[in-house]
Each structure stands twice: as structure tokens, then as C-alpha cells.
Design an enzyme around this catalytic site. Structure first.
Site, PDB file in Angstrom:
ATOM      1  N   LYS A  79      61.274  42.137  29.453  1.00 41.28           N
ATOM      2  CA  LYS A  79      61.787  42.510  28.128  1.00 41.28           C
ATOM      3  C   LYS A  79      62.418  43.904  28.170  1.00 41.28           C
ATOM      4  CE  LYS A  79      59.637  39.036  26.000  1.00 41.28           C
ATOM      5  NZ  LYS A  79      60.271  37.889  26.637  1.00 41.28           N
ATOM      6  N   LYS A 114      55.336  48.887  42.543  1.00 38.31           N
ATOM      7  CA  LYS A 114      54.913  50.215  42.051  1.00 38.31           C
ATOM      8  C   LYS A 114      54.383  51.106  43.181  1.00 38.31           C
ATOM      9  CE  LYS A 114      53.983  48.779  37.316  1.00 38.31           C
ATOM     10  NZ  LYS A 114      53.087  48.797  36.164  1.00 38.31           N
ATOM     11  N   THR A 143      34.750  41.677  41.092  1.00 39.95           N
ATOM     12  CA  THR A 143      34.310  42.241  42.370  1.00 39.95           C
ATOM     13  C   THR A 143      33.736  43.629  42.075  1.00 39.95           C
ATOM     14  OG1 THR A 143      36.197  41.112  43.355  1.00 39.95           O
ATOM     15  CG2 THR A 143      35.043  42.693  44.756  1.00 39.95           C
ATOM     16  N   TYR A 158      50.270  40.017  26.756  1.00 42.58           N
ATOM     17  CA  TYR A 158      50.748  39.565  25.456  1.00 42.58           C
ATOM     18  C   TYR A 158      51.482  38.250  25.655  1.00 42.58           C
ATOM     19  CZ  TYR A 158      55.229  41.061  27.211  1.00 42.58           C
ATOM     20  OH  TYR A 158      56.349  41.178  27.993  1.00 42.58           O
TER      21      TYR A 158
HETATM   22  P1  ATR Z   1      46.914  44.406  38.437  1.00 42.71           P
HETATM   23  O1  ATR Z   1      47.790  45.333  39.191  1.00 42.71           O
HETATM   24  O2  ATR Z   1      47.617  43.582  37.378  1.00 42.71           O
HETATM   25  O3  ATR Z   1      45.701  45.079  37.898  1.00 42.71           O
HETATM   26  P2  ATR Z   1      45.358  43.331  40.614  1.00 42.71           P
HETATM   27  O4  ATR Z   1      45.328  44.637  41.291  1.00 42.71           O
HETATM   28  O5  ATR Z   1      45.595  42.087  41.399  1.00 42.71           O
HETATM   29  O6  ATR Z   1      46.484  43.292  39.501  1.00 42.71           O
HETATM   30  O7  ATR Z   1      44.015  43.191  39.765  1.00 42.71           O
HETATM   31  C1  ATR Z   1      43.724  42.069  39.016  1.00 42.71           C
HETATM   32  C2  ATR Z   1      42.425  42.306  38.281  1.00 42.71           C
HETATM   33  O8  ATR Z   1      42.092  41.157  37.502  1.00 42.71           O
HETATM   34  C3  ATR Z   1      41.234  42.530  39.213  1.00 42.71           C
HETATM   35  O9  ATR Z   1      40.340  43.399  38.563  1.00 42.71           O
HETATM   36  C4  ATR Z   1      40.679  41.114  39.331  1.00 42.71           C
HETATM   37  O10 ATR Z   1      39.322  41.066  39.712  1.00 42.71           O
HETATM   38  P3  ATR Z   1      38.932  41.144  41.276  1.00 42.71           P
HETATM   39  O11 ATR Z   1      39.046  42.587  41.677  1.00 42.71           O
HETATM   40  O12 ATR Z   1      37.535  40.650  41.342  1.00 42.71           O
HETATM   41  O13 ATR Z   1      39.907  40.261  41.990  1.00 42.71           O
HETATM   42  C5  ATR Z   1      40.835  40.645  37.923  1.00 42.71           C
HETATM   43  N1  ATR Z   1      40.866  39.182  37.759  1.00 42.71           N
HETATM   44  C6  ATR Z   1      41.834  38.337  38.159  1.00 42.71           C
HETATM   45  N2  ATR Z   1      41.551  37.080  37.782  1.00 42.71           N
HETATM   46  C7  ATR Z   1      40.365  37.131  37.130  1.00 42.71           C
HETATM   47  C8  ATR Z   1      39.528  36.157  36.509  1.00 42.71           C
HETATM   48  N3  ATR Z   1      39.871  34.868  36.469  1.00 42.71           N
HETATM   49  N4  ATR Z   1      38.372  36.570  35.938  1.00 42.71           N
HETATM   50  C9  ATR Z   1      38.016  37.868  35.966  1.00 42.71           C
HETATM   51  N5  ATR Z   1      38.746  38.839  36.556  1.00 42.71           N
HETATM   52  C10 ATR Z   1      39.922  38.476  37.121  1.00 42.71           C
END
Ligand code: ATR
Length: 282
Positions: A25, A75, A163, A227
Site C-alpha cells: 500500500k 530489512k 519458541t 491488518y
Molecule cells: P517477523 O519479522 O514478521 O517478526 P519472524 O522473524 O519470522 O517474522 O517472526 C515471526 C514470529 O511469529 C515469531 O515470533 C514466531 O514464533 P517462533 O519464534 O516460535 O517461530 C511467531 N509465529 C509464527 N507463526 C506462529 C503461530 N502459528 N503461533 C504463534 N506464533 C507464531
């Protein structure tokens, strides 16, 4: 910098780079900001293939480009590319805004955290000072907002992540003692928070992180950094549990863009009408 009345000059060029980028966007938002503040500029979306970031930025700059927004997954590469980092970029460990200054310096900044904080405070009257805040997730999105949130002196921030080690490591990195702790979902405090922010990618998969219902009360505000046209599963959960306010991340998107625009142009656009028009177009 060219003004609206500088008809002979080429409009200044800006763009967002990422992959995928067609959903972005940002061109719409910055074009609206430019119209509103009478700035003559072009803002486009550029899809960059893996391995092609440096070349793409180099080409953009060589063609006179003035600034870039950087989104997933670049990034980190943007962090490595720039000559200088702002304090906010250092805290976030990532760059989402690049300025190619007239003196030849290439400066990286990060406007995500300030975007979230402005949306909460200015658009939704959600204060952070002295409040207890739960943040779900410990990835780049959460790291990007922690610095500006901590600066507002909440009484406590708990980072909870699937995690656990990642949440603990992130809290340790910011090193705020009792004010900031990391944990797994099962160790979330069993008393309600003033504000719960979902910074996980779970909403993208239509999933709800396992948040204990003791964390929410009818005076809790809930904010999803995601969103969409419809409320996310986290927002639906918050409504079901009687949250005081249920908010999505569209305002954060527009506010982080406004901060980038301010960095580049020295003018602060009014975001309310732009948030409304982006929302209407979802
Ligand atoms: P971003 O840069 O968007 O934060 P990322 O670094 O891949 O992307 O982080 C994704 C986050 O969403 C992490 O905190 C991930 O948890 P893990 O560290 O355990 O992987 C969390 N996440 C992704 N899918 C999830 C789910 N289905 N339930 C809970 N947490 C989730």
C-alpha cells in the site's frame, strides 16, 4: 528537493523494495501524502529477486533516486547496505527507510516502532507510560518496536513467544531488568494486561497464539500489527473476551510511512484521512 511549482525539474523518485511487493500500500499512501502536502514526487513499488538487492538499490540511486522504503525480506540487507544507521535503526537491528542525501551519504533509519507508538497514542488514545504490556512474538516485527515502546516507560513489558528462548534472548538484549522479560506462552502472568500486542505471524496463517484468558479483562486494549479487510483471529478473540479496544495495524502502516515521508521531505502529513482511504480500499 523539487516543489510542486518547479515544473522543469524531474519529480524526486522514491520507492518501496521487497518481495513480494504487488500488495504494497506504500505507493498509494505516499502518493496521497505528496498530494496533501503539495510535494512533487514519484513513489513506485520495485520487486527485487533474492540476491539482487544491492544491484537494485545501486541502480535506483544511480538514476537519481532520493529514498527507499525496505520491506520483507530485505530489512537486514538494507542494514548492511547503508553507510550510517540512526539510533532507531540500531535499536531495531533493521532498516526500513533509506535516504540518499545530497552530500552522498546513505542513511538507514527504522520508522516501525515510532509508527506503532504514534498510532496507539495519537490515533487511539492508548497510553503506554506506567502500563503493563504483553507482546506476542519475538521476531523482527517485535524487535523493531521495542525501543520506542520502552522509551515511553511502561511499568512492564512481557514478551511471550512460541519458541521461548527467542523471547528470553530478545529481552536480555534490551537489558531492562524487571521492566522487560521474555517467556513462553505457558508462563504469561495470570493477571490482566493493559495492552496486548500481537506481533506474531500467526494471523497470516489464520491462527491464534495460545494466550491465557487471564491475560485479558474489559480494560485491556488489544492491537494486532497485521491488518486486513476482516478482523484477524486475534482481534476476534479480543472482542469475544470483552477487550476495551480492538485495533488492527493499518494505522501503524500509515504512521511509519508518515515518519519516512517526514525524514525525506521535512513535512509531516496528516495521517487520518489517508488511514481512512486505505481502509476503504481494502
Ligand atoms: P517477523 O519479522 O514478521 O517478526 P519472524 O522473524 O519470522 O517474522 O517472526 C515471526 C514470529 O511469529 C515469531 O515470533 C514466531 O514464533 P517462533 O519464534 O516460535 O517461530 C511467531 N509465529 C509464527 N507463526 C506462529 C503461530 N502459528 N503461533 C504463534 N506464533 C507464531
Amino acid at each position: 528537493m523539487s516543489s510542486l511549482f518547479d515544473f522543469d525539474a524531474k519529480p524526486d523518485a522514491y520507492a518501496v523494495m521487497g518481495n513480494p511487493i504487488s500488495h504494497s500500500k506504500s505507493p498509494l499512501i505516499h502518493t496521497e501524502f505528496a498530494k496533501q502536502t503539495q510535494q512533487r514526487l514519484n513513489y513506485s513499488a520495485i520487486q527485487v529477486d533474492a540476491g539482487g538487492f544491492e544491484q537494485a538499490v545501486g541502480n535506483f540511486r544511480a538514476n537519481g533516486g532520493k529514498g527507499l522504503n525496505i520491506t520483507v525480506p530485505f530489512k537486514q540487507e538494507a542494514w548492511e547496505f547503508v553507510d550510517e544507521h540512526s539510533e532507531r535503526a540500531i535499536q531495531a537491528g533493521a532498516v526500513n527507510t533509506i535516504s540518499f542525501n545530497d552530500d552522498g551519504r546513505c542513511v538507514g533509519d527504522n520508522t516501525d516502532g515510532v509508527g506503532l507508538v504514534r498510532d496507539l497514542i495519537d490515533n487511539h488514545s492508548v497510553e503506554l507510560a506506567g502500563k503493563r504490556i504483553l507482546i506476542l512474538g519475538a521476531g523482527g516485527a517485535v524487535r523493531g518496536v521495542l525501543g520506542p515502546m520502552l522509551a515511553l516507560q511502561p511499568s512492564a513489558i512481557v514478551i511471550a513467544n512460541r519458541t521461548e528462548e527467542k523471547a528470553v534472548a530478545l529481552a536480555d538484549e534490551f537489558d531492562r531488568g524487571e521492566q522487560l522479560r521474555g517467556c513462553g506462552f505457558p508462563s504469561i502472568d495470570d493477571q490482566p494486561f493493559d495492552l496486548i500486542i500481537n506481533g506474531t505471524a500467526a494471523s497470516l496463517q489464520g491462527e491464534l497464539p495460545p494466550i491465557p484468558t487471564t491475560a485479558i479483562s474489559n480494560s485491556t486494549c488489544c492491537y494486532d500489527m497485521m491488518y486486513g479487510k476482516a478482523p484477524t483471529v486475534f482481534m476476534a478473540w479480543a472482542s469475544e473476551h470483552g477487550a476495551l479496544k480492538v485495533l488492527d495495524g493499518l494505522g501503524m502502516l500509515v504512521e511509519q510511512a508518515a515518519e519516512s515521508f517526514f525524514i525525506w521531505r521535512g513535512v509531516r502529513p496528516d495521517t487520518s484521512e489517508v488511514i481512512a482511504s486505505v481502509k476503504a480500499g481494502l
